[in-house]
Enzyme design. Structure first.
Site, PDB file in Angstrom:
ATOM      1  N   SER D 250     -72.037 -40.799  -4.086  1.00 20.06           N
ATOM      2  CA  SER D 250     -71.086 -40.463  -3.037  1.00 20.06           C
ATOM      3  C   SER D 250     -70.381 -41.726  -2.588  1.00 20.06           C
ATOM      4  O   SER D 250     -70.990 -42.798  -2.540  1.00 20.06           O
ATOM      5  CB  SER D 250     -71.835 -39.841  -1.858  1.00 20.06           C
ATOM      6  OG  SER D 250     -71.071 -39.970  -0.681  1.00 20.06           O
ATOM      7  N   ARG D 289     -40.181  -8.923 -28.573  1.00 22.91           N
ATOM      8  CA  ARG D 289     -40.624 -10.215 -28.014  1.00 22.91           C
ATOM      9  C   ARG D 289     -40.344 -10.114 -26.516  1.00 22.91           C
ATOM     10  O   ARG D 289     -39.215  -9.794 -26.118  1.00 22.91           O
ATOM     11  CB  ARG D 289     -39.882 -11.411 -28.619  1.00 22.91           C
ATOM     12  CG  ARG D 289     -40.341 -12.765 -28.014  1.00 22.91           C
ATOM     13  CD  ARG D 289     -40.018 -13.946 -28.920  1.00 22.91           C
ATOM     14  NE  ARG D 289     -40.384 -13.595 -30.281  1.00 22.91           N
ATOM     15  CZ  ARG D 289     -39.516 -13.465 -31.299  1.00 22.91           C
ATOM     16  NH1 ARG D 289     -38.259 -13.767 -31.130  1.00 22.91           N
ATOM     17  NH2 ARG D 289     -39.938 -13.056 -32.471  1.00 22.91           N
TER      18      ARG D 289
END
Lengths: 416, 416, 416, 416
Positions: D250, D289
């Protein structure tokens, strides 16, 4: 992240927790620093976030006396969150400018086509005539809604500074005899230095700013997606009422001009709802730093900003280049041989006979017109019980309050 | 939906398009009507929405002269959308009341525990001490955020009235010689009759109100989910710092008291983000009535209102019944034998020696404390180079600005 | 849920933990019982799930000697999960039947239109010709994919029986001297009695069956949504190549026939991805019974089954009633005056000159055709350097392997 | 994408549509090419996808005679889709290897702790004892489920080759006299060259492979998320039954060792359901498409692969390093002073008296134990009507079939 670290040192100096000389030292170290991104990424894995590595590199570039004040009193999340807000602020400024461009462009289109009749379509079918001005005014309306939502969020992006668990305990420990408002003052100076808003509370696990960002970005993508979806329909080969000024070429078909901008906007509008869902779900962040929810925000927010920024820019280009074909709008109005005016025929009768009887006559005439391939007006003449009426035959004569609604809608300005 | 139809007849009467006698006739028919819901559902399938069936039933109950004015000028979506807004308005009133209750309850808890120390946890591990007051003030803060977002949406729920394609063409056809502001007047009267806001434009495919509802409801579920997630952690058997006053029994284990309210809130917070995603995606609604996006809103919005309403009510109960155990909070602070104060030990040293050296000493001492199962204070004594310090040994002495932050946060009121 | 409770008593009797008389007693009590649903819902709130209330009602209807064996060794989740699987099994049987109907109908359509030319559209623009047979074969292909995925899930729906925390500890306590395979035997008999599959492990927080259900249902909704989205495009007034046999009427416009079935299917396809997201997220279920993830499954799975079942049924109706208009397909092929054959023109040249030169000629000719409103063939004649070619002018002459691909696709059968 | 273009030339050569010399020319040009990614990105904007720019660069590097065969008969989507499948194949191989590692590691853990008792927790509360072996066997079970789902998808990733609209029309035009199976042969050779499966139909808008990928990846993220969520609970400071071998440091708290790997896995499990929702929604792709759905897949699939790959790798590390603390498991079993055996107490009585009476006694004793802070055994003695029983007082004596279930579960192997 460096901006946040430098701002922190500056704020520490202002409240008396660091010498003022540290500010310049750290700022110039930050200017000098050049990160090796893939190395940073690897070092980030062991700590679970990239801040420790960034801090280490910054400290390594700074003389010790000043370096000792780097990250003083802060936790990794303070820096990550603040950096996210800075990235968001910079992106949203661009998004707002593009949305303003879109809004202005659509206002001009709506004014120019205030009285251009076109087909109104519902559930894919011709319904009744509308105007293109009304449609464009509607597009502007949702773009303005997006603009207003982004502006609200943009104004309230908060800096983050709370220390290990949101109490600023380390800050207080560095100055045990300082007045009790030291914490609030430090946060205020830090926020103002960064041009961010000052939070009421540290928000390590009170993730309102992130959820709000997600919601505003998803709204914007959706609003622009509405416009793009309409452009895609109207630019279909068979419809041809608008087209993007500069279409996309095709690698296989020489003649094609694809609606590329609309396509990219729609693609964005299909991703943002899901990304916003991740971000609002991150509100459920347990403890004083969450294991997972917080980390899920990082890439998601970046993608959300990137995609929405791209869509806003594409929308500005779309509006700039949009080519409108009033002639095709006009000819499409005639495709149903008057059936697009069936509602008018009904209302016309209903003012002179019971509604139910009027409905039956127009239903019968409509069916006859379709089956016999004749116009609705002709069909009405053949249906039993139909009085000779004053039915409109020009779609431009059945536009309701389209022009008035357009005028009213154009009066609205950005909420500021 | 009947409310919307009745309000429409009333509005038509006010602007002169229907006799005033029709209002009473239709209203009393609406009062009399009893729907067969499953029959309605079947009839709705053929038209794709339930409005035509409802209108037919209402007309059947009304004398013809008045019946002819039912649904006059409207389209199905006008009625569906308006009905959705009415349902939302009624639900949100309840949600706001429950949120107010939650906010008030949490304020009292935060005040009562302003100085109650407890463990601050980050990434599931003990980090530094905080106060339960600060935690409760944070809960209140996100509950207030939710309250403010719901209130904004609630104030702006619009009625819908645009006719077949949003031009109000049929309305104009019924009164061809009326002034051009007839449409706007009709919409205003209709909206005011219903207690809804007046829309600038018909919003058949400008779905801002729906997207905003979704976002506000998801935010609320997430904000309450944050509170519930914390309660679930704190009420774990091993932690035991809070518990729900009235727990749920178990069908298999006689001794269990389950955190049922928190569980139901968390369950809601896991559903709303997805439901809101459906709703914001519905912004992409092509044409003047969309084929699918609109229809996807119906059940989704109903579930979203229902679930969030339930969660708000559960949260009110949760806050009312919450039992806090300061003794367990205190004893948990001691579990790490002082390691929870390692940050203080570091800051204490860092004010007297270079930060890096201080960090090394505390790191070494922390490791020693863990491996030798001794307290951090003892370990500090054994580490080379550690000066005898003024390290705090009472977690309650390292609370930073927790109390001051709590006080500031409690000053905030609902935005109204 | 009653089916699960009865099956449990039966299984207990088979393995010797309950007298065989209990089976009949409990089964007939279950037959007699009539639940008051809203009362059940209220009682469910205090325990967090409805099983304790159901068990209490069932016990109240049963003589004590037999009643003592009701729910013996089980926990609430055993009954809830098993009941969800039973509901799923019954729904999926219907879905499979509807999907089989869809697949068969589409095969017939594909065969009938194996050689029917129509426009192939990409990015909304006319691209090159295709056949309607190939399109229908593609629809059938994704419907078969859905059918196969549902069938896999349907075969593996497991019963749930693990007791309080998945060890069947109470069962063992009731028969401390029984052989060690008693637990497995009990679960097997219970599962087989219900027609469900026998799980390897109790799956209280191993939620594979739920996640798989969500995925298969979302896939099905999406596959049907593809078909419906195409039908919506092709049935647009301007395109008119297909229409739903029985369209939906409109409350405002007498002439309209709306594509209601496709609309309902698309509406479902917009909800299921989000619902499946909730269900797969429920995999992350902590402990031996999760607080929230499990509870979020209940309504979500029910809605997912309901919506997908409705969509499958609508799709069966859509395929049954679909009207195809080869004449409109043919006339739409001519809308671009030959530009739909520009790719062929290019290939034709490219076999006789460098590809780049061929591309330039066709690009120039395409632009000329658009700007001068002449056919591509005419335009080709005017472009410098274009040799007189053998360019196809009939779109039906440029169908590639559409027919062969259709034949191959139709050979595929359900994986069974 | 270059691999796909090269494979196409090779396939064209095999079926006789290109000279065999072209293969080497194009392959070596592809080897030489160095893309400027940001330039590619800019050029991709105008065409809506990057393939035309890639093809142009490849052609520019190749002698004309061979260059004319580059991209011959293909469309951009053929190359994009094939490239996506190649990327997926390479990623999934890594994912499978990591999952195999996870499965093997968990088997070893389950075997080692087959008889290690620990607390079973439901709705966050101590319920009844289980074994850590059973829990680990459950983790392995969902990891195997993920492995099986990924393997199925991995085996069926198809190449894409259909030309402009899926008919391979250009291919046929290049060889008008070729046999009718030329198309199928070309696709087969192309697919086999790439090591992908041969599709039955071109799948430009039949997006099963993408939806299946999304579902399998989301499942995997969720399955690993289950394991990580449990690790997060069990490694809480107060519980301490496991910890990640190498924790994350940390930046603020020297003593902390954060469960970083679990956190990253949970973060992934919160993103994948939403990403999979985008991908399955892309099934609804209109025409030959789609405008938007296809484009929404690109970044989404890449992120989904990247995140899940990262999570699988983190899970392998998590399993390798996991430290188990049987002593803490044992001491936590005693925290409730025997209440964790209340179910056994009940069953013990219920074998000797009516169930209802037994339940009342244990309920009363449980309440007394809690209120008087005595053990359940003591409390039982004080409750009226309680016969002196044979109640188990060692949690290890109430483990049901945990060991047998573990053995059975470990027999299962990957489906292969």
């Amino acid at each position: 992240m460096l901006d946040a670290e430098v701002a922190l040192v500056r704020a520490l100096a202002v409240v008396g927790l660091a010498p003022s000389s540290a500010v310049g030292d750290v700022a110039s170290a930050a200017d000098r620093i050049r990160f090796d991104i893939s190395d940073l990424a690897l070092r980030a894995r062991s700590t679970g976030n990239p801040v420790p590595a960034v801090v280490a590199d910054l400290i390594a570039q700074t003389a010790q006396a000043s370096a000792d004040h780097i990250h003083q009193g802060a936790t990794s999340q303070d820096i990550m969150d603040t950096a996210m807000m800075l990235v968001a602020a910079r992106t949203l400024d661009l998004v707002i400018a593009d949305l303003d461009h879109v809004v202005a462009g659509l206002a001009a289109i709506a004014r120019a086509h205030r009285d251009t009749p076109m087909v109104g379509r519902t559930l894919t079918q011709h319904a009744v005539p509308i105007t293109f001005g009304l449609k464009a005014a509607g597009w502007r309306s949702v773009a303005l809604d997006a603009r207003d939502r982004i502006a609200v969020v943009c104004r309230s992006l908060p800096a983050q500074l709370g220390g290990a668990a949101g109490t600023l305990a380390a800050v207080r420990a560095y100055a045990p005899t300082a007045p009790t408002d030291l914490g609030a003052r430090l946060v205020t100076v830090y926020s103002e230095t960064l041009g961010l808003s000052t939070p009421t509370l540290p928000w390590h696990t009170l993730r309102t700013p992130i959820a709000d960002l997600g919601a505003a970005l998803a709204f914007t993508a959706g609003a622009l997606g509405k416009i793009a979806a309409d452009v895609l329909v109207l630019s279909r080969t068979e419809i041809g009422e608008v087209n993007e000024g500069v279409g996309g070429g095709s690698s296989a078909m020489p003649h094609k001009a694809n609606p590329v901008l609309s396509t990219m906007i729609v693609a964005t509008s299909r991703q943002l709802p899901a990304l916003a869902a991740i971000l609002v779900a991150a509100l459920v962040a347990e403890d004083e730093r969450a294991s997972g929810p917080w980390h899920a925000e990082w890439q998601t927010l970046r993608e959300a900003l990137r995609l929405t920024g791209g869509a806003a820019h594409a929308a500005a280009g779309l509006v700039d280049g949009l080519v409108v074909h009033p002639d095709r709008m006009r000819s499409n109005l005639d495709l149903t041989h008057g059936l697009i005016l069936s509602e008018h025929a009904y209302v016309d009768l209903a003012t002179r006979m019971p509604a139910k009887a009027a409905r039956t006559i127009v239903d019968d005439a409509s069916k006859l017109a379709v089956s016999s391939q004749i116009s609705l007006k002709e069909a009405m003449r053949s249906v039993e019980g139909a009085p000779s009426g004053s039915m409109v035959t020009d779609p431009a004569g059945y536009l309701g309050f389209a022009a008035e609604l357009t005028d009213i809608a154009l009066e609205r300005q950005a909420a500021q």
